[in-house]
Design a protein around this motif. Structure first.
Motif, PDB file in Angstrom:
ATOM      1  N   THR A 109       0.832  -1.211   0.000  1.00  0.00           N
ATOM      2  CA  THR A 109       0.000   0.000   0.000  1.00  0.00           C
ATOM      3  C   THR A 109       0.860   1.252   0.000  1.00  0.00           C
ATOM      4  O   THR A 109       0.588   2.211  -0.731  1.00  0.00           O
ATOM      5  CB  THR A 109      -0.938  -0.007   1.223  1.00  0.00           C
ATOM      6  N   GLY A 110       1.928   1.253   0.808  1.00  0.00           N
ATOM      7  CA  GLY A 110       2.791   2.426   0.878  1.00  0.00           C
ATOM      8  C   GLY A 110       3.436   2.758  -0.449  1.00  0.00           C
ATOM      9  O   GLY A 110       3.520   3.935  -0.843  1.00  0.00           O
ATOM     10  N   LEU A 111       3.897   1.746  -1.160  1.00  0.00           N
ATOM     11  CA  LEU A 111       4.504   1.977  -2.471  1.00  0.00           C
ATOM     12  C   LEU A 111       3.499   2.581  -3.442  1.00  0.00           C
ATOM     13  O   LEU A 111       3.831   3.490  -4.215  1.00  0.00           O
ATOM     14  CB  LEU A 111       5.048   0.658  -3.024  1.00  0.00           C
ATOM     15  N   GLN A 112       2.272   2.069  -3.408  1.00  0.00           N
ATOM     16  CA  GLN A 112       1.234   2.585  -4.313  1.00  0.00           C
ATOM     17  C   GLN A 112       0.881   4.025  -3.977  1.00  0.00           C
ATOM     18  O   GLN A 112       0.705   4.851  -4.875  1.00  0.00           O
ATOM     19  CB  GLN A 112      -0.006   1.699  -4.230  1.00  0.00           C
ATOM     20  N   ASP A 124       3.662   6.288  -5.113  1.00  0.00           N
ATOM     21  CA  ASP A 124       3.640   6.453  -6.573  1.00  0.00           C
ATOM     22  C   ASP A 124       2.561   7.436  -7.007  1.00  0.00           C
ATOM     23  O   ASP A 124       2.759   8.215  -7.950  1.00  0.00           O
ATOM     24  CB  ASP A 124       3.425   5.093  -7.242  1.00  0.00           C
ATOM     25  N   ARG A 125       1.407   7.414  -6.311  1.00  0.00           N
ATOM     26  CA  ARG A 125       0.315   8.323  -6.654  1.00  0.00           C
ATOM     27  C   ARG A 125       0.621   9.766  -6.260  1.00  0.00           C
ATOM     28  O   ARG A 125       0.059  10.699  -6.840  1.00  0.00           O
ATOM     29  CB  ARG A 125      -0.978   7.868  -5.968  1.00  0.00           C
ATOM     30  N   ARG A 169       3.129  15.183  -7.274  1.00  0.00           N
ATOM     31  CA  ARG A 169       2.226  16.281  -6.931  1.00  0.00           C
ATOM     32  C   ARG A 169       2.992  17.462  -6.366  1.00  0.00           C
ATOM     33  O   ARG A 169       4.004  17.302  -5.681  1.00  0.00           O
ATOM     34  CB  ARG A 169       1.159  15.787  -5.952  1.00  0.00           C
ATOM     35  N   THR A 170       2.482  18.643  -6.666  1.00  0.00           N
ATOM     36  CA  THR A 170       3.157  19.871  -6.242  1.00  0.00           C
ATOM     37  C   THR A 170       2.398  20.603  -5.142  1.00  0.00           C
ATOM     38  O   THR A 170       2.835  21.667  -4.703  1.00  0.00           O
ATOM     39  CB  THR A 170       3.340  20.811  -7.442  1.00  0.00           C
ATOM     40  N   ASP A 171       1.274  20.052  -4.680  1.00  0.00           N
ATOM     41  CA  ASP A 171       0.480  20.723  -3.657  1.00  0.00           C
ATOM     42  C   ASP A 171       0.831  20.250  -2.256  1.00  0.00           C
ATOM     43  O   ASP A 171       0.129  20.558  -1.293  1.00  0.00           O
ATOM     44  CB  ASP A 171      -1.015  20.520  -3.918  1.00  0.00           C
ATOM     45  N   MET A 172       1.921  19.493  -2.126  1.00  0.00           N
ATOM     46  CA  MET A 172       2.348  18.977  -0.833  1.00  0.00           C
ATOM     47  C   MET A 172       3.839  18.704  -0.872  1.00  0.00           C
ATOM     48  O   MET A 172       4.448  18.601  -1.940  1.00  0.00           O
ATOM     49  CB  MET A 172       1.603  17.680  -0.500  1.00  0.00           C
ATOM     50  N   ARG A 173       4.427  18.563   0.305  1.00  0.00           N
ATOM     51  CA  ARG A 173       5.806  18.092   0.422  1.00  0.00           C
ATOM     52  C   ARG A 173       5.742  16.662   0.952  1.00  0.00           C
ATOM     53  O   ARG A 173       5.244  16.424   2.057  1.00  0.00           O
ATOM     54  CB  ARG A 173       6.604  18.985   1.369  1.00  0.00           C
ATOM     55  N   LEU A 174       6.238  15.722   0.154  1.00  0.00           N
ATOM     56  CA  LEU A 174       6.157  14.316   0.512  1.00  0.00           C
ATOM     57  C   LEU A 174       7.399  13.924   1.299  1.00  0.00           C
ATOM     58  O   LEU A 174       8.529  14.196   0.891  1.00  0.00           O
ATOM     59  CB  LEU A 174       6.034  13.469  -0.755  1.00  0.00           C
ATOM     60  N   SER A 175       7.179  13.272   2.441  1.00  0.00           N
ATOM     61  CA  SER A 175       8.276  12.909   3.339  1.00  0.00           C
ATOM     62  C   SER A 175       8.274  11.405   3.588  1.00  0.00           C
ATOM     63  O   SER A 175       7.229  10.804   3.861  1.00  0.00           O
ATOM     64  CB  SER A 175       8.121  13.654   4.673  1.00  0.00           C
ATOM     65  N   ALA A 225      -8.151   4.768  -1.946  1.00  0.00           N
ATOM     66  CA  ALA A 225      -9.016   5.296  -0.892  1.00  0.00           C
ATOM     67  C   ALA A 225      -8.246   6.221   0.035  1.00  0.00           C
ATOM     68  O   ALA A 225      -8.753   7.265   0.462  1.00  0.00           O
ATOM     69  CB  ALA A 225      -9.632   4.141  -0.101  1.00  0.00           C
ATOM     70  N   ALA A 226      -6.996   5.862   0.348  1.00  0.00           N
ATOM     71  CA  ALA A 226      -6.180   6.709   1.225  1.00  0.00           C
ATOM     72  C   ALA A 226      -5.929   8.066   0.584  1.00  0.00           C
ATOM     73  O   ALA A 226      -6.001   9.104   1.254  1.00  0.00           O
ATOM     74  CB  ALA A 226      -4.853   6.021   1.540  1.00  0.00           C
TER      75      ALA A 226
END
Length: 312
Positions: free
Chosen positions: A15-18, A21-22, A26-32, A297-298
């Motif tokens: 689930t985490g990998l998916q 990947d999604r 995206r530019t509306d957040m900072r992914l950590s 869903a997440a």
């Protein structure tokens, strides 16, 4: 307002990998995320979760509870993809289409628990009918579902795709002790008075679920038939962009259900197959166990929470 930080705790599981990947473009957040050497370091996990705006937990149940226990920053919001909190009242159930106002509750929540894959289909079918009084809450519900082998997690995927015949059967029915951990979740959120009988299976394909619930019309209130059951579902989901209710004409023309039909989407397709002469109905749900049943869903819940963050 600066872009919110979204931390994925457990980004190397299925689930985490998916989810990663999604979200990664995206530019509306900072992914950590944490580097590999630090993923199991409690101190680093605690630091990361307290430094984010929204944490997505893609962990086994015990580790998810541990992560929640790390939180000291009252501003941190959580989406838990494990089953650790799905029947706890203080957590908002992350199924936006479940009932009126649920999407808004998710948007404002501090703690959101993502539905299980199988419960997504079962609750989508059963809850509207029980709420409308068409399905008695003490009806003896039986649920059968077949998932792609990815539902077994990373180890099952690797075993299947490595051709490890000794490690995992190509197809299998499991949960034969009738104690599957999703059963209480289904009963609770579908509004059933009695525990449903739930029998899951894995098929010899990677992803996708077909879930069915047989209904005997003689056990329903007088006058309830396939047409009324269908009308209830169609009305309930009339404004839900990710839920499709097939017409009765469509289901009458069908001879099979393809569990892989919605793979790669966040959609859920419901059907009502009625045989008036036999007094029987088969309810069905088809969706991607890695999409609407997990990562999709997440992300849908995350988007609701981000929208509230932007306007708050």
């Amino acid at each position: 307002m600066s872009s919110p930080t979204v931390f994925i705790d457990g980004d190397q599981g299925t689930t985490g990998l998916q989810i990663h990947d999604r979200l990664r473009h995206r530019t509306d957040m900072r992914l950590s995320t944490l580097p590999a050497a630090e993923r199991k370091n409690p101190q680093r996990r605690a630091e990361a979760i307290n430094a984010c705006d929204i944490a997505i937990l893609c962990l086994p149940d015990a580790a998810a509870r541990e992560s929640v226990g790390f939180i000291r920053n009252p501003g941190v919001r959580v989406i838990d993809a494990s089953s650790a909190h799905r029947t706890q009242l203080e957590w908002v159930y992350g199924f936006p289409e479940m009932s009126g106002g649920q999407a808004q509750r998710i948007a404002q929540a501090r703690r959101v628990t993502n539905p299980g894959c199988y419960p997504t289909g079962a609750i989508a079918l059963l809850r509207p009918l029980a709420q409308a009084g068409l399905l008695p809450r003490d009806y003896p519900v039986s649920i059968h579902a077949i998932s792609g082998y990815s539902g077994g997690g990373r180890a099952a995927i690797e075993a299947h795709e490595a051709g490890d015949a000794a490690g995992v059967a190509p197809s299998q029915v499991y949960g034969l002790a009738l104690e599957h951990k999703h059963t209480p979740e289904i009963q609770w959120h579908a509004g059933l008075a009695q525990r449903p009988l739930f029998v899951p299976a894995y098929g010899a394909y990677r992803q996708g679920i077909v879930l069915t619930v047989p209904i005997e019309l003689r056990l329903l209130p007088t006058g309830v038939d396939g047409v009324r059951l269908h009308a209830c579902l169609a009305e309930h989901y009339s404004d839900a962009p990710h839920v499709q209710v097939m017409s009765l004409a469509q289901t009458q023309a069908m001879t099979h259900l393809d569990p892989q039909a919605l793979n790669g989407t966040n959609d859920l397709r419901l059907g009502v197959f009625a045989n008036a002469d036999r007094g029987q109905v088969l309810l069905s749900a088809v969706f991607d166990n890695l999409g609407k049943g997990a990562s999709g869903a997440a992300v849908q819940n995350l988007d609701l929470m981000l929208a509230a963050h932007a306007t708050g």
